[in-house]
Scaffold this motif. Sequence first.
Motif, short mmCIF file in Angstrom:
data_model
loop_
_atom_site.label_atom_id
_atom_site.label_comp_id
_atom_site.label_asym_id
_atom_site.label_seq_id
_atom_site.Cartn_x
_atom_site.Cartn_y
_atom_site.Cartn_z
N ASP A 1 32.89 40.56 29.23
CA ASP A 1 33.38 41.66 30.07
C ASP A 1 33.63 41.18 31.50
O ASP A 1 34.61 41.59 32.14
N TYR A 2 32.76 40.32 32.00
CA TYR A 2 32.93 39.82 33.36
C TYR A 2 34.19 38.96 33.47
O TYR A 2 34.98 39.10 34.42
N VAL A 3 34.38 38.06 32.51
CA VAL A 3 35.55 37.17 32.55
C VAL A 3 36.84 37.98 32.42
O VAL A 3 37.82 37.72 33.12
N ILE A 4 36.84 38.96 31.51
CA ILE A 4 38.03 39.80 31.36
C ILE A 4 38.30 40.59 32.63
O ILE A 4 39.45 40.78 33.05
N GLY A 5 37.22 41.04 33.30
CA GLY A 5 37.38 41.79 34.54
C GLY A 5 37.97 40.98 35.68
O GLY A 5 38.49 41.55 36.65
N LEU A 6 37.92 39.65 35.58
CA LEU A 6 38.54 38.82 36.62
C LEU A 6 40.07 38.90 36.59
O LEU A 6 40.71 38.57 37.59
N ARG A 7 40.64 39.27 35.46
CA ARG A 7 42.09 39.45 35.30
C ARG A 7 42.87 38.18 35.68
O ARG A 7 43.91 38.24 36.35
N LEU A 8 42.38 37.05 35.24
CA LEU A 8 43.04 35.79 35.59
C LEU A 8 44.45 35.68 35.02
O LEU A 8 45.36 35.23 35.74
N PRO A 9 44.72 36.06 33.77
CA PRO A 9 46.11 36.00 33.28
C PRO A 9 47.06 36.88 34.10
O PRO A 9 48.21 36.51 34.34
N PHE A 10 46.57 38.05 34.53
CA PHE A 10 47.42 38.94 35.32
C PHE A 10 47.79 38.30 36.65
O PHE A 10 48.97 38.31 37.06
N TYR A 11 46.80 37.73 37.35
CA TYR A 11 47.07 37.11 38.64
C TYR A 11 47.98 35.89 38.48
O TYR A 11 48.86 35.65 39.32
N PHE A 12 47.77 35.13 37.42
CA PHE A 12 48.61 33.95 37.21
C PHE A 12 50.06 34.34 36.96
O PHE A 12 50.98 33.76 37.54
N TRP A 13 50.28 35.32 36.11
CA TRP A 13 51.64 35.75 35.78
C TRP A 13 52.31 36.37 37.00
O TRP A 13 53.49 36.13 37.26
N LEU A 14 51.56 37.15 37.77
CA LEU A 14 52.12 37.75 38.99
C LEU A 14 52.47 36.67 40.00
O LEU A 14 53.53 36.71 40.64
N GLY A 15 51.57 35.69 40.17
CA GLY A 15 51.84 34.62 41.12
C GLY A 15 52.99 33.74 40.70
O GLY A 15 53.80 33.31 41.54
N LEU A 16 53.11 33.47 39.41
CA LEU A 16 54.21 32.64 38.93
C LEU A 16 55.55 33.32 39.17
O LEU A 16 56.51 32.70 39.65
N ARG A 17 55.64 34.60 38.84
CA ARG A 17 56.89 35.33 39.07
C ARG A 17 57.19 35.47 40.55
O ARG A 17 58.35 35.37 40.99
N GLY A 18 56.14 35.72 41.35
CA GLY A 18 56.35 35.81 42.79
C GLY A 18 56.83 34.50 43.38
O GLY A 18 57.67 34.48 44.29
N PHE A 19 56.32 33.39 42.85
CA PHE A 19 56.76 32.08 43.31
C PHE A 19 58.22 31.83 42.95
O PHE A 19 59.02 31.36 43.77
N VAL A 20 58.59 32.14 41.71
CA VAL A 20 59.97 31.92 41.26
C VAL A 20 60.94 32.79 42.06
O VAL A 20 62.01 32.32 42.49
#
Length: 385
Positions: free
Chosen positions: A180-199
């Motif tokens: 639950d703690y690891v899922i709450g970090l939302r790492l895939p969400f931040y990565f995908w948002l950052g990748l699209r923001g970078f592009v």
Amino acid sequence: MSEPPPLPPPLPVEAPSIPAQKGLFQRLASAGNWIFGLVALIALLAACSVIPVLNFLSLGYLLHVSGTIARTGRIRDGFIGVRKAAVLGSIAAGTWLVVWPARLLSDFWRDAELIAPGSATAKLWHVGLIIVIVIILAHIVWACVRGGKLRHFLWPQPLRFVRWLRTPGKFANSQRLITDYVIGLRLPFYFWLGLRGFVGALAWLIVPVVILFAATRLPVGGSILLSLLGGLLLLLVAIHLPFLQAHFAQSDRFSAMFELREVRRLFLRAPLAFWLALLITLLFAIPLYLLKIELTPRELAWLPSLLFVIFIFPARILTGWAMSRAQRHAQPRHWFPRWLARLGIVPIALAYTLVVYFTPYLSWNGTKSLLEQHAFLVPAPLMAL
């Protein structure tokens, strides 16, 4: 006339009750934990910002800060995951403390091996080191199971550990909490948002940056003309890109990164707020260019990354705040603040463009420094791509 009756004596002032005192201590402890979490969060973002691929996590988090504030209108909503970062910071600090005995024993063992290789004393130190490492690992795991706070590392509570070992389903519960703690970090969400923001940001920056890059390879005459063209395009991009990124993060639509008309419409509703946000964004990016004049010593390589996060975090917060103010107003502001903001934006963007233009001639990285657009791309002060 008769005199008024005397006033009753004042009631004695009682000392605060124990529950009230506990409430105060709890609030102070909560505030201290939040501040520690903010420091840990900044350190984590700085650490991720210099690691390829992981730097998209940093960019995604910072974009999410802008988008969240633009959506809710509350600055406090931009401090996302501070409590979770406090847990990671406590685990890191506690682990660093409890491994010191193993470090000391390791030094004693190595010294014994240097003095008398294979001797009984060296073997005893080696065995002692292994035992201490096993105990420390068990202590770290137990402290993490209890919550990962610093006090859990300082006092292991062995009796409670024994009772915990007798508890049925302990490992399943621990696995569920960790998941639950690891899922709450939302790492895939931040990565995908950052990748699209970078592009998206790269799509805006690629033309002016390539033109400025080409200008450094031409003779003086052609270099001046290309530099003027590239500088003008970079000035126009720098004015709009922070708000395009915030608009993209708010809507979570990649096409929003190119909705220039919408951003210009929002500017008319909060021109002074947009001016302040752009001022902080571009002004706070300039010191990172100055840090590249000389090669950073290896022992201080973490400093530019830490300064980047410290500078860019408030810039992202202000950008989201400016967007939220614009969305709360239904009509454009008076012409005077609109034109005042327009006139104030030009020198800010021009100063930033001049700094970027002269960076290849001052930076240790030469023309490669043109790729390091700190205010817009991945937060890696010494490694843009």
